[in-house]
Scaffold this motif. Sequence first.
Motif, PDB file in Angstrom:
ATOM      1  N   GLY A   6     -68.128 -27.549  50.248  1.00 41.34           N
ATOM      2  CA  GLY A   6     -68.843 -26.456  49.612  1.00 41.34           C
ATOM      3  C   GLY A   6     -68.435 -26.155  48.190  1.00 41.34           C
ATOM      4  O   GLY A   6     -67.763 -26.931  47.522  1.00 41.34           O
ATOM      5  N   GLY A   7     -68.878 -24.984  47.734  1.00 39.59           N
ATOM      6  CA  GLY A   7     -68.725 -24.575  46.354  1.00 39.59           C
ATOM      7  C   GLY A   7     -70.078 -24.608  45.676  1.00 39.59           C
ATOM      8  O   GLY A   7     -71.076 -24.162  46.247  1.00 39.59           O
ATOM      9  N   ALA A   8     -70.149 -25.190  44.491  1.00 39.66           N
ATOM     10  CA  ALA A   8     -71.432 -25.274  43.779  1.00 39.66           C
ATOM     11  C   ALA A   8     -72.447 -26.097  44.555  1.00 39.66           C
ATOM     12  O   ALA A   8     -73.653 -25.823  44.509  1.00 39.66           O
ATOM     13  CB  ALA A   8     -71.225 -25.875  42.396  1.00 39.66           C
TER      14      ALA A   8
ATOM     15  N   ALA B 256     -74.227 -23.837  46.732  1.00 38.60           N
ATOM     16  CA  ALA B 256     -74.678 -22.616  46.055  1.00 38.60           C
ATOM     17  C   ALA B 256     -73.775 -21.422  46.351  1.00 38.60           C
ATOM     18  O   ALA B 256     -74.239 -20.281  46.356  1.00 38.60           O
ATOM     19  CB  ALA B 256     -76.126 -22.295  46.410  1.00 38.60           C
ATOM     20  N   GLY B 257     -72.493 -21.682  46.605  1.00 34.23           N
ATOM     21  CA  GLY B 257     -71.547 -20.571  46.757  1.00 34.23           C
ATOM     22  C   GLY B 257     -70.659 -20.605  47.976  1.00 34.23           C
ATOM     23  O   GLY B 257     -69.447 -20.432  47.857  1.00 34.23           O
ATOM     24  N   PRO B 258     -71.191 -20.805  49.177  1.00 30.45           N
ATOM     25  CA  PRO B 258     -70.310 -20.910  50.343  1.00 30.45           C
ATOM     26  C   PRO B 258     -69.388 -22.129  50.249  1.00 30.45           C
ATOM     27  O   PRO B 258     -69.772 -23.166  49.693  1.00 30.45           O
ATOM     28  CB  PRO B 258     -71.283 -21.047  51.525  1.00 30.45           C
ATOM     29  N   ALA B 259     -68.193 -21.993  50.798  1.00 29.27           N
ATOM     30  CA  ALA B 259     -67.226 -23.094  50.791  1.00 29.27           C
ATOM     31  C   ALA B 259     -66.342 -22.978  52.019  1.00 29.27           C
ATOM     32  O   ALA B 259     -66.310 -21.944  52.697  1.00 29.27           O
ATOM     33  CB  ALA B 259     -66.377 -23.068  49.517  1.00 29.27           C
TER      34      ALA B 259
ATOM     35  N   ASP C 118     -73.179 -29.984  52.975  1.00 28.43           N
ATOM     36  CA  ASP C 118     -73.625 -28.786  52.285  1.00 28.43           C
ATOM     37  C   ASP C 118     -75.150 -28.739  52.326  1.00 28.43           C
ATOM     38  O   ASP C 118     -75.811 -29.741  52.043  1.00 28.43           O
ATOM     39  CB  ASP C 118     -73.123 -28.768  50.836  1.00 28.43           C
ATOM     40  N   VAL C 119     -75.684 -27.593  52.700  1.00 31.72           N
ATOM     41  CA  VAL C 119     -77.119 -27.434  52.916  1.00 31.72           C
ATOM     42  C   VAL C 119     -77.670 -26.427  51.914  1.00 31.72           C
ATOM     43  O   VAL C 119     -77.247 -25.267  51.903  1.00 31.72           O
ATOM     44  CB  VAL C 119     -77.405 -26.940  54.356  1.00 31.72           C
TER      45      VAL C 119
ATOM     46  N   ARG D 133     -80.301 -18.970  44.362  1.00 30.47           N
ATOM     47  CA  ARG D 133     -80.295 -20.065  45.328  1.00 30.47           C
ATOM     48  C   ARG D 133     -79.185 -19.839  46.353  1.00 30.47           C
ATOM     49  O   ARG D 133     -78.076 -19.441  45.999  1.00 30.47           O
ATOM     50  CB  ARG D 133     -80.058 -21.402  44.604  1.00 30.47           C
ATOM     51  N   ARG D 134     -79.472 -20.093  47.608  1.00 29.09           N
ATOM     52  CA  ARG D 134     -78.500 -19.922  48.691  1.00 29.09           C
ATOM     53  C   ARG D 134     -78.288 -21.238  49.426  1.00 29.09           C
ATOM     54  O   ARG D 134     -79.105 -22.156  49.334  1.00 29.09           O
ATOM     55  CB  ARG D 134     -78.982 -18.858  49.685  1.00 29.09           C
ATOM     56  N   GLY D 135     -77.204 -21.298  50.177  1.00 26.65           N
ATOM     57  CA  GLY D 135     -76.928 -22.490  50.958  1.00 26.65           C
ATOM     58  C   GLY D 135     -75.885 -22.231  52.027  1.00 26.65           C
ATOM     59  O   GLY D 135     -75.343 -21.118  52.129  1.00 26.65           O
TER      60      GLY D 135
END
Length: 280
Positions: free
Chosen positions: A108-110, A113-116, A130-131, A141-143
Amino acid sequence: MPPRPQRGGTGAPGCAILARPGVVSLTAMSTAAPQGLPASRTEEDGSAVVRVLSYNIRSMRDDTAALGRVIRACEPDLVLIQEAPRFFRWRKALSRLARSAGLVTLAGGATAAGPALLCSLRATVERTEDVLLPLTPGLHRRGFSTAVVRFGAARLGVVSCHLSLAKDERLAQARLLTETVAGLGVSHVVAGGDLNEGPRGAAFRHVAATLRDAFVARPWGGEFTSTAEDPYQRIDAVFVTEGVEVLGCGVPVPVLEGAEVRRASDHLPVLAAVRVPAEG
């Protein structure tokens, strides 16, 4: 000043959050609640006790040294991060945070789109993904950041999420979250993150109807996660699938007594201890 509205949730009986200048004191006042969560370990039957921390770190815009100390004090095996760094040298920043907490970067990370995800060296990694979620014009943008890991014979899927501020999009993302959990193809999953609404919201209720809200299953510590300065709402949560035993979940009251949580982020972390069965 009138009290702020509560956005749902019953809370652990007798838990209070008290603030004083320069520090947040989170004091559990109920003797009915366990005073501490079990340490990480592997049981004789092959099941694993795993400590999971979910934490919105506000892109590491606050006191990063304090942030690392807070995470380290919680002694997690897995950290589900929201608002990880996403821009210039974001990988280096996330790696530096992991190292300061005695962990390593998992996913995760960029790219999400933020979650890691961070993990301890106790975890054996099977796969990560990463989705990125559908983009609504004009909105952020979310993920999801996902992984499948093993702790000995115990196999566990992991998802970190940060849902939208927009009500309709948030509900759609909650549905995608439960679909993603089901699509991991493992029997046992832990998912957590910032849902941007409390337990009475439609998105939160959807997730809690499909997965088990770990705080409701076994409340421990404090309830409210936002804001760190003046906690009044539970918008961050950890959820598990059937078969994962919750040993306790909440804002880690005993761990954060005297810690620099107000300087670390604008959210308080959620810590859960779960027992994951061994796979035959």
